[in-house]
Motif scaffolding. Sequence first.
Motif, short mmCIF file in Angstrom:
data_model
loop_
_atom_site.label_atom_id
_atom_site.label_comp_id
_atom_site.label_asym_id
_atom_site.label_seq_id
_atom_site.Cartn_x
_atom_site.Cartn_y
_atom_site.Cartn_z
N GLU A 45 -0.14 -1.05 -0.17
CA GLU A 45 -0.98 -0.95 -1.37
C GLU A 45 -1.83 -2.20 -1.59
O GLU A 45 -3.02 -2.11 -1.90
CB GLU A 45 -0.11 -0.69 -2.61
N VAL A 46 -1.22 -3.38 -1.42
CA VAL A 46 -1.98 -4.58 -1.78
C VAL A 46 -2.10 -5.65 -0.70
O VAL A 46 -3.00 -6.48 -0.75
CB VAL A 46 -1.41 -5.27 -3.06
N LYS A 47 -1.22 -5.64 0.28
CA LYS A 47 -1.24 -6.77 1.23
C LYS A 47 -2.21 -6.54 2.39
O LYS A 47 -2.92 -7.46 2.78
CB LYS A 47 0.17 -7.05 1.77
N PHE A 72 1.94 -9.06 -9.60
CA PHE A 72 1.85 -7.92 -10.52
C PHE A 72 2.49 -8.28 -11.87
O PHE A 72 1.88 -8.13 -12.93
CB PHE A 72 2.56 -6.72 -9.88
N ASP A 90 2.65 -18.67 -10.17
CA ASP A 90 2.86 -17.50 -9.30
C ASP A 90 2.92 -17.96 -7.84
O ASP A 90 1.89 -18.15 -7.20
CB ASP A 90 1.71 -16.50 -9.53
#
Length: 446
Positions: free
Chosen positions: A144-146, A28, A102
């Motif tokens: 939310e994202v994983k 993010f 990242d």
Amino acid sequence: MSPYTVSNVQDLRICVVMVGLPARGKSFISQKIVRYLSWLLIKAKCFNVGSYRRETTQQPNADFFDANNKEGLKIRQLAVTNAITDMMDWFNKENGVVAILDATNTTRERRNWVLKLCRQNRIEPMFLESWCDDQDLILRNIAEVKTTSPDYVGVEPEVATKDFLNRIKKYEKIYEPLDETYDQDLTFAKLINIAQQVIANKIQSYLESRIVFYVMNLHIKPRCIYLSRHGESIYNLEKKIGGDSSLSPRGLKYAEKLPELVKQDAGDVDLTVWTSTLIRTQETAQYLPYKQLQWKALDELDAGVCDGMTYEEIEKEFPEDFRARDENKYEYRYRGGESYRDVVIRLEPIIMELERQENILIITHQAVLRCIYAYFMNVPQEESPWVAIPLHTLIKLEPRAYGTKVTLIKADIPAVSTYKEKGTSQVGEDDKSTNIKTRNLLMTSL
Ligand SMILES: Nc1ncnc2c1ncn2[C@@H]1O[C@H](COP(=O)(O)OP(=O)(O)OP(=O)(O)O)[C@@H](O)[C@H]1O
């Protein structure tokens, strides 16, 4: 060569090395930094090691990430090596300025290796750690994202969550956070629980300090940013650009309807309204029952000697300028006025403040809105001056984990179109073409 937007960028190459356990917002933050710097025309790119790893291993379970899993280690080492090789190529062949590596980079051994590679290649390494012990937030991040990541396609969310928590445990065993004493010689910033506390160590260049200042201002609370052009103005009716005219009768109708339009969508949330210092934005905001602030930085792009003229008059009087602007609308600076690039530079504090704030309604002008929209929607610089922002339409932006959702709310009050296509001095479209532009605007969303 184009002028830089931030001093001391020439010859500077920075690698922001992310550090942190999984689900700490590293991707993010990386994507936000890239978007911010790219918007400021500083060449930036993110190298996400997870994506490199996914090229060879699909859907590994937590055991793959165990420090004793030799096969897993080999694949992960190859992924980071490939990411760094691409990063070096990008610096050398494409004159990159800021790369973001990242990855978790959780051990000192790994960080020392990256540090050495950077120094050998005349790249300044800046470590950026996201440290977080808020278990509820970590669970929310996983949800939310994983659980929806390519690593868990077809896996039940509960099973994915359990596996991801196991993955985090594997990393925790070997995690060595950045330490103020041990790492005192490194350039690093450490964000603790979002930005409740921020440690900055040996931040050297102006650009590094801008990056740290930017990430300090980020928050992840859900919020909406509403954007609107002022209502139709007298100058819009006369096809003139610039000036400081009042609203037309239809523009006033939009101003009267705006409170209802906002309330219908936002409900009772607390909003702050930002306007420019020009009459038409203030007249548009006049009935809104919220706190209002005027920003000089939100004033319309200054058309210099062409202020108050129609495009037809400009084409006649300054034909070369007219063509030059169509050729490169982003860079073209009106005589005695501004370019889109100039507007972006003066909008930087607005973007910084927008990142800090929650619900905001901005009432401003076409060119300014194009620049703000480009930041949130990642619109490339050459396209941003051509984005259609229709009058009498509220644009709702909802920042999400890896992008921004956009919704258009139309007021249903007719207005002229001020959109000018490339290669013509004519403005205005029929309803049909305005709708096409509207669809283009929606399609640019992530
Ligand atoms: N500073 C922060 N601390 C904790 N969570 C954050 C932070 N910033 C953003 N987030 C949240 O993190 C989530 C995104 O996680 P992200 O994929 O970026 O984690 P990651 O650290 O890159 O994980 P991984 O190592 O698995 O790739 C979003 O839900 C976002 O709201």
